[in-house]
Design a protein around this motif. Structure first.
Motif, short mmCIF file in Angstrom:
data_model
loop_
_atom_site.label_atom_id
_atom_site.label_comp_id
_atom_site.label_asym_id
_atom_site.label_seq_id
_atom_site.Cartn_x
_atom_site.Cartn_y
_atom_site.Cartn_z
N PRO A 70 0.82 -1.23 0.00
CA PRO A 70 0.00 0.00 0.00
C PRO A 70 0.85 1.27 0.00
O PRO A 70 0.55 2.22 -0.73
CB PRO A 70 -0.83 -0.13 1.29
N LEU A 71 1.91 1.29 0.83
CA LEU A 71 2.79 2.45 0.85
C LEU A 71 3.48 2.63 -0.50
O LEU A 71 3.63 3.75 -1.00
CB LEU A 71 3.83 2.30 1.96
N ALA A 72 3.89 1.51 -1.11
CA ALA A 72 4.55 1.59 -2.42
C ALA A 72 3.62 2.17 -3.47
O ALA A 72 4.03 3.00 -4.30
CB ALA A 72 5.03 0.20 -2.84
N GLU A 73 2.35 1.76 -3.45
CA GLU A 73 1.39 2.29 -4.43
C GLU A 73 1.18 3.78 -4.24
O GLU A 73 1.12 4.55 -5.21
CB GLU A 73 0.06 1.55 -4.30
N CYS A 74 1.08 4.22 -2.98
CA CYS A 74 0.87 5.64 -2.71
C CYS A 74 2.09 6.46 -3.13
O CYS A 74 1.96 7.53 -3.74
CB CYS A 74 0.57 5.87 -1.23
N VAL A 75 3.29 5.95 -2.82
CA VAL A 75 4.52 6.67 -3.19
C VAL A 75 4.69 6.69 -4.70
O VAL A 75 5.07 7.71 -5.30
CB VAL A 75 5.73 6.02 -2.51
N THR A 76 4.38 5.57 -5.36
CA THR A 76 4.53 5.49 -6.82
C THR A 76 3.53 6.38 -7.53
O THR A 76 3.87 7.08 -8.49
CB THR A 76 4.36 4.03 -7.28
N ASN B 96 -1.32 11.22 2.81
CA ASN B 96 -2.78 11.39 2.82
C ASN B 96 -3.48 10.23 2.12
O ASN B 96 -4.50 9.72 2.61
CB ASN B 96 -3.15 12.72 2.15
N ASP B 97 -2.95 9.79 0.99
CA ASP B 97 -3.53 8.65 0.28
C ASP B 97 -3.44 7.37 1.11
O ASP B 97 -4.39 6.57 1.14
CB ASP B 97 -2.82 8.44 -1.07
N LEU B 98 -2.31 7.19 1.78
CA LEU B 98 -2.15 6.01 2.63
C LEU B 98 -3.13 6.04 3.81
O LEU B 98 -3.70 5.00 4.17
CB LEU B 98 -0.71 5.92 3.14
N ALA B 99 -3.32 7.22 4.40
CA ALA B 99 -4.28 7.35 5.50
C ALA B 99 -5.69 7.06 5.03
O ALA B 99 -6.50 6.44 5.73
CB ALA B 99 -4.19 8.75 6.11
N GLY C 68 -8.14 3.94 6.18
CA GLY C 68 -9.37 4.32 6.86
C GLY C 68 -9.16 5.28 8.02
O GLY C 68 -10.09 5.55 8.78
N ILE C 69 -7.94 5.84 8.14
CA ILE C 69 -7.68 6.76 9.25
C ILE C 69 -8.42 8.08 9.05
O ILE C 69 -8.80 8.74 10.02
CB ILE C 69 -6.16 7.02 9.37
N THR C 70 -8.66 8.46 7.80
CA THR C 70 -9.33 9.73 7.53
C THR C 70 -10.77 9.75 8.00
O THR C 70 -11.37 10.82 8.11
CB THR C 70 -9.29 10.04 6.02
N ARG C 71 -11.36 8.60 8.27
CA ARG C 71 -12.72 8.58 8.81
C ARG C 71 -12.74 9.05 10.26
O ARG C 71 -13.75 9.56 10.74
CB ARG C 71 -13.31 7.17 8.72
N ILE D 30 -7.03 14.01 8.24
CA ILE D 30 -5.61 14.02 7.87
C ILE D 30 -5.33 15.09 6.81
O ILE D 30 -4.29 15.75 6.84
CB ILE D 30 -5.19 12.64 7.34
N LYS D 31 -6.29 15.29 5.91
CA LYS D 31 -6.06 16.26 4.84
C LYS D 31 -5.87 17.66 5.39
O LYS D 31 -5.08 18.45 4.84
CB LYS D 31 -7.23 16.24 3.86
N SER D 32 -6.56 17.99 6.48
CA SER D 32 -6.39 19.32 7.09
C SER D 32 -4.97 19.49 7.60
O SER D 32 -4.34 20.54 7.39
CB SER D 32 -7.39 19.50 8.24
#
Length: 424
Positions: free
Chosen positions: A65-71, A130-133, A137-140, A144-146
């Motif tokens: 998941p982290l690799a996809e967000c970074v890529t 932000n994408d990883l969060a 599901g952390i953004t629920r 995080i975006k703020s």
């Protein structure tokens, strides 16, 4: 310090080489510039095609998941852009060092470009976080975006200060020390941003609203699902597919309804009344009781209630008036029937409150309210269950001798006039 030390070493080597070379100064400068550009280009290809792919491969093996967000946000690709700029920043000012003004301008331009690429890389990294969060599901639970936008804003100001210090050839500490004077101006210009950030912390700490929550805020015309929570605004997609942008601090300062608790409970409340014409309410006869006993849902109630009434009436004197006796009413039987009907309905949540009650009489009749919960929170299914329930209520009401209240219309008056005798 490291950069200047490395430049001194390179400068010594180049001066030695240029003093022993056969080319004149101008030609040697051009050759060295070309060599610097070639070296920067080689560093770019090596960084882009070797190191970036290597890092992405390692990340994919360890944390997909982290690799996809970074890529997706191309974080490491910014390193491949930064590498040739660092090479040029080391060599070009040395090569053209005998042109003091040009060397100073090129040095500052390259330093600013490096700073911009670093800021770009930081922004991409924050977007990846932000994408990883969001993926986790952390953004629920937390906006995080703020926080990401706040860090971006702070990084932008730091970048502006450092850029000014590079252009002015002054230490950034001197410029940072002067920010205290501009604090009031900053507070005025970025009032909404500051209020939004504070409101975002309050919304997060108190868990007042999260992504995909259904909120209703009539003062702003918002009634729909939260799609985005940013530093200053909250994006709500209404049920008619319009978009309402709410200030973040408005949710803290004003009242709003969050329907998420209802959605998570598994049941949605029905609180609708049917107005019964008072003139249709009466006692029921033995023949009517016998007819209503055919209704399966009422048999147990009529048996138990009739036994209770008979026991009470037997205690009265033989010549007592009928008004002193207890008798069944059509509205009471109707209320008992609806209560049993709700308990037998598979679409009604049986573990939540079920109640049929009379409300205060009004000029429009006696309201008989159904208070229950459906076993689904989906809006379309909820409305269908509620409509089917009241379709049945209106259809079966005449069997109890009851009439729903309805105000007279022009058609009723016209029909009444035609039915009047001719001599009136």
């Amino acid at each position: 310090m490291i950069e200047h030390h490395f430049r001194d070493v390179v400068a010594d080597k180049l001066s030695t080489y240029m003093s022993t070379g056969n080319l004149d100064g101008g030609t040697m400068t051009i050759v060295l510039i070309v060599l610097s550009l070639v070296m920067a280009l080689i560093c770019f290809f090596v960084a882009h095609h070797v190191f970036v792919r290597f890092f992405n491969h390692i990340l994919t093996k360890t944390n997909k998941p982290l690799a996809e967000c970074v890529t997706n946000n191309r974080v490491f690709e910014k390193l491949s852009i930064l590498t040739p700029l660092l090479v040029l920043n080391i060599f070009i000012p040395i090569v053209i060092g005998h042109y003091e003004i040009l060397s100073s301008v090129v040095d500052r331009v390259l330093a600013i470009l490096i700073l911009l690429v670093i800021l770009w890389m930081v922004y991409c990294f924050l977007d990846a976080v932000n994408d990883l969060a969001t993926y986790k599901g952390i953004t629920r639970r937390m906006p995080i975006k703020s926080f990401v936008q706040l860090i971006k804003l702070f990084t932008f100001f730091v970048g502006v200060i450092i850029t000014i210090s590079i252009l002015a050839n002054e230490a950034p500490v001197i410029l940072f020390s002067g920010l205290g004077v501009a604090t009031g101006f900053v507070m005025l210009v970025f009032k909404d941003t500051i209020l939004g950030f504070v409101a975002g912390i309050q919304l997060s700490a108190n868990r007042m609203v999260s992504l995909n929550d259904w909120i209703q805020m009539d003062s702003y015309g918002a009634n729909g699902t939260v799609e985005e929570i940013s530093l200053t605004t909250i994006k709500v997609r209404n049920f008619d597919n319009t978009i309402t942008m709410l200030p973040a601090y408005a949710l803290v300062q004003n009242a709003f309804i969050n329907w998420q608790g209802m959605s998570e409970s598994g049941g949605r409340r029905i609180t609708r009344s049917v107005n019964i014409d008072v003139n249709s309410i009466r006692f029921v006869s033995d023949e009517e009781i016998a007819e209503l006993t055919k209704l399966r849902l009422l048999r147990q109630y009529i048996f138990e209630k009739s036994k209770e009434i008979d026991e009470y009436n037997q205690g009265l004197e033989q010549d007592d008036v009928d008004a002193n006796q207890r008798r069944l009413t059509n509205i009471g039987l109707f209320r008992a029937y609806l209560n049993a009907y709700l308990h037998a309905n598979k679409d009604i949540h049986q573990y939540m409150l079920i109640m049929v009650r009379q409300l205060q009489p009004t000029p429009e009749g006696v309201p008989l309210q159904v208070y229950s919960f459906t076993n689904t929170t989906e809006w379309g299914k909820y409305e269908g269950i509620q409509s089917d329930l009241f379709d049945h209520i209106f259809a079966i009401m005449p069997q109890f001798g009851l009439r729903p209240f309805q105000q007279l219309t022009g058609h009723d008056f016209a029909a009444g006039q035609h039915s009047l005798p001719r001599d009136i």
